[in-house]
Design a protein around this motif. Structure first.
Motif, short mmCIF file in Angstrom:
data_model
loop_
_atom_site.label_atom_id
_atom_site.label_comp_id
_atom_site.label_asym_id
_atom_site.label_seq_id
_atom_site.Cartn_x
_atom_site.Cartn_y
_atom_site.Cartn_z
N TRP A 283 8.42 2.59 14.63
CA TRP A 283 7.82 2.34 15.93
C TRP A 283 7.44 3.62 16.67
O TRP A 283 6.93 3.57 17.78
CB TRP A 283 8.74 1.47 16.78
N GLN A 284 7.64 4.77 16.03
CA GLN A 284 7.10 6.01 16.58
C GLN A 284 5.62 6.17 16.20
O GLN A 284 4.94 7.05 16.74
CB GLN A 284 7.90 7.21 16.05
N ASN A 285 5.14 5.33 15.30
CA ASN A 285 3.75 5.39 14.84
C ASN A 285 2.89 4.51 15.74
O ASN A 285 3.09 3.30 15.81
CB ASN A 285 3.67 4.90 13.39
N ALA B 11 0.11 8.71 5.29
CA ALA B 11 -0.23 7.82 6.41
C ALA B 11 0.27 6.41 6.16
O ALA B 11 0.78 5.74 7.09
CB ALA B 11 -1.75 7.82 6.62
N ALA B 12 0.16 5.93 4.93
CA ALA B 12 0.63 4.58 4.61
C ALA B 12 2.14 4.48 4.77
O ALA B 12 2.67 3.48 5.29
CB ALA B 12 0.20 4.21 3.19
N ARG B 13 2.83 5.51 4.35
CA ARG B 13 4.29 5.47 4.43
C ARG B 13 4.80 5.70 5.85
O ARG B 13 5.91 5.28 6.18
CB ARG B 13 4.89 6.50 3.48
N GLU C 29 0.83 -1.21 0.00
CA GLU C 29 0.00 0.00 0.00
C GLU C 29 0.86 1.26 0.00
O GLU C 29 0.57 2.24 -0.71
CB GLU C 29 -0.92 -0.02 1.22
N ALA C 30 1.93 1.24 0.79
CA ALA C 30 2.80 2.43 0.89
C ALA C 30 3.44 2.76 -0.45
O ALA C 30 3.57 3.94 -0.82
CB ALA C 30 3.87 2.19 1.95
N LEU C 31 3.84 1.76 -1.20
CA LEU C 31 4.47 2.01 -2.50
C LEU C 31 3.46 2.44 -3.54
O LEU C 31 3.78 3.24 -4.44
CB LEU C 31 5.20 0.76 -2.98
N ALA C 32 2.23 1.91 -3.45
CA ALA C 32 1.23 2.21 -4.47
C ALA C 32 0.59 3.57 -4.27
O ALA C 32 0.13 4.19 -5.24
CB ALA C 32 0.16 1.12 -4.46
#
Length: 627
Positions: free
Chosen positions: A200-202, A142-144, A129-132
């Motif tokens: 891991w800050q997310n 948000a995905a990244r 999802e992050a790449l797309a």
């Protein structure tokens, strides 16, 4: 080997109610791809593990630790996870995992599973999802933000965000391509490009993994081995760091460390001495990891079956390692200082001393381990000209270990490890005395370390070669066949089985389980009898002391473990006090024979031909009871 009667009946105090089960447990690591293949496709699977549980029962271990079996592209042997809540079809199904848990628990075995929280697979839905997604949109950002995406340096962003290197070799950053085809941001991967690091800050990442913990705890899992437990949090600003990360980060001081308590120098290799201080590494051992594990501890505390966490944390000095097992955090941490000591009395002595001192400061038990899926097997390391070396794999062009010498020393090392108070970890095949596959053809290697270093490092394939079960069968009986035959003595089911995913060396025929189980003097029987005596004598919860015979500078390790007669020294059924027993563990790592003390009874256990004319031979060990 020799055995003798115990002076008192076996103690019932092992795993005493006052102690959680993991305090003195002997835990057997199963690398599922290489343990047993039930369906005949050449790759081990969970049904194969279930089929071989009787073998582990007979051996006498308390628990098994399963390396990753999750859905994975298998770019890094399963440590690249695409779905943490399901089983890779090549290894079985979720139903197979549940059957394994049920069968193990019925056999009295606890089950620990691997958890990989530092990174996912690049095939994980989050990363796909992050790449797309368009990084310019709120959804894309948000995905990244679940991963470590950063813009590059320089006018066009063509340079990576910093100079970090991958543990497997090469750069730790890979540039992406935007959906429109233009060059995009970079993502961090401290291991392979197929293993992007999580952010891991997310809070979403933290919530996801707490839910994963609950998913497996609800199914009865008894604990989690946490992969790269020291790597989840990165330093603010991601500052440059010139060194390539290794599995352990020690200083390279030029002089020997000093044992202040003993008032003597600690010889050996200063770069991995347990008293050395780690480099400040911006992606390892950051203080923030401890808050994560305090949160996880609270999740586990809601379950009544005493689940545990064990950290794979390659950090030094040991003072920092034991911060992971402070009250309210993890229950265990692997003691790699002991593993790295090699076959050297001074180094082992120092490792044991410091380990016990640091464990006492935080009230935690120790763990002892000699090999695992990431290391050259100790039966081969101990056969090198320098038996303290820690090579990143061994190839045909490298120095070949003295197999007979390494096997003999590995058996003695088992007597040291299993005599120490605390918990012990065995890697599959330790109980057979398996050596490393040191002549594996490069064309067959699969470890990303081999490819990312251009073949300069052979990597870990040699320690992951499938288990030999039956000497006279193809693949030494690794594939049980489509019928899923039960037990280590099963014949191969009808139908041809595929060749094992990695070939075994020809010598494995002499180490096969069917050549050792029930055979007096075999390494399997040595381990089985040691584990039985360890439990009967309650060595795992005993009190340690160095013996007056202890002379590491002469190659002699000698310590006592006192059991019974203490705070919990009462029979659980009768309430009668259990007499105090003192066990002497004597190991000769030197070159000359050592006199056996007269105030100890005949050995209750020793290797074959270890004791001759009242003396302990070199590269041997024995256990004694005080008269």
């Amino acid at each position: 080997m020799t055995t003798g009667p115990l002076s008192t009946p076996p103690s019932e105090a092992r795993n005493h109610p006052q102690n959680p089960w993991w305090v003195d447990a002997v835990i057997y690591q199963v690398y599922p791809r290489s343990f047993a293949d039930a369906d005949g496709d050449g790759m081990g699977d969970l049904a194969g593990v279930t089929a071989q549980l009787p073998y582990l029962e007979q051996l006498g271990v308390d628990a098994i630790w399963l390396s990753p079996f999750y859905v994975s592209p298998q770019k890094d042997g399963g440590y690249d996870v695409a779905d943490y809540r399901d089983v890779d079809p090549r290894l079985g199904s979720l139903a197979d995992a549940e059957r394994l848990l049920e069968a193990a628990h019925a056999a009295g075995l606890r089950v620990i599973v691997d958890l990989v929280p530092n990174h996912t697979s690049s095939a994980h839905p989050w990363f796909v999802e992050a790449l797309a997604a368009d990084p310019a949109t709120e959804h894309g950002r948000a995905a990244r933000d679940r991963y470590m995406f950063r813009p590059g340096q320089g006018p066009d962003g063509a340079q990576p965000p910093n100079n970090w290197q991958s543990t497997f070799g090469g750069p730790a950053w890979t540039r992406t391509q935007n959906p429109d085809g233009s060059p995009g941001d970079w993502y961090l991967h401290l291991f392979d490009t197929s293993q992007p690091d999580l952010n891991w800050q997310n809070p979403e990442v933290a919530e996801e993994f707490e839910d994963i913990l609950r998913f497996w705890l609800d199914r009865g899992v008894d604990g989690f081995r946490v992969d790269v437990a020291h790597g989840l949090v990165k330093a603010d600003g991601l500052p440059d760091h010139d060194e390539r990360p290794g599995m352990i980060t020690d200083s390279t001081a030029s002089g020997p460390a000093t044992d202040a308590d003993a008032g003597e120098d600690v010889a050996g290799h200063p770069e991995d001495n347990p008293r050395d201080h780690a480099h400040p590494v911006p992606y390892h051992d950051q203080d923030g990891v401890h808050e994560i594990y305090r949160d996880w501890n609270r999740v586990l505390a809601r379950y009544s079956h005493e689940p545990m966490l064990v950290a794979e944390a390659w950090v030094s000095p040991l003072e920092r390692l034991f911060r992971y097992v402070r009250p309210g955090e993890m229950q265990q941490a692997f003691n790699f200082t002991f593993l790295l000591a090699g076959w050297d009395a001074v180094r082992l002595s120092d490792a044991i001393t410091v380990s016990l001192q640091e464990a006492a400061k935080v009230g935690a038990p120790n763990t002892w381990v000699l090999s695992n899926h990431d290391t050259v097997r100790h039966a081969s390391r101990f056969g090198l000209t320098d038996p303290t070396r820690y090579p990143s794999g061994i190839g045909a062009e490298d120095e070949q270990p003295d197999e007979a010498l390494g096997w003999k020393r590995a058996r003695a090392a088992a007597m040291i490890e299993l005599g120490l108070p605390g918990s012990a970890y065995l890697y599959q095949g330790d109980e057979l005395g398996l050596p490393e596959h040191t002549t594996l053809e490069d064309s067959l290697r699969q470890d990303p370390t081999f490819f990312r270093t251009g073949g300069a490092e052979k990597g870990r394939d040699g320690s992951r070669v499938p288990m030999p079960w039956r000497a006279g069968q193809t693949g030494f009986g690794f594939s049980l066949g489509a019928g899923g035959q039960q037990g280590h003595d099963a014949g191969q089911a009808a139908g041809a089985a595929a060749a094992p995913w990695l070939p075994q060396p020809e010598s494995y025929g002499t180490y096969a389980a069917d050549r050792q189980v029930g055979v007096a003097g075999s390494t399997f029987e040595l381990y089985r009898e040691l584990l039985g005596l360890r439990g009967e004598l309650d060595l795992g919860t005993g009190t340690f002391a160095w013996s007056r015979l202890h002379s590491p500078e002469l190659g002699v390790l000698a310590f006592t473990v006192t059991t019974g007669g203490g705070q919990h020294g009462h029979d659980l059924d009768s309430g009668e006090r259990i007499p105090e027993q003192v066990v002497l563990v004597l190991a000769n790592l030197g070159e000359t024979a050592v006199d056996v003390p007269e105030d100890y009874a005949a050995a209750i256990f020793s290797q074959d031909e270890a004791l001759q004319d009242g003396r302990l031979m070199p590269d041997s060990a024995a256990w004694f009871l005080r008269r």
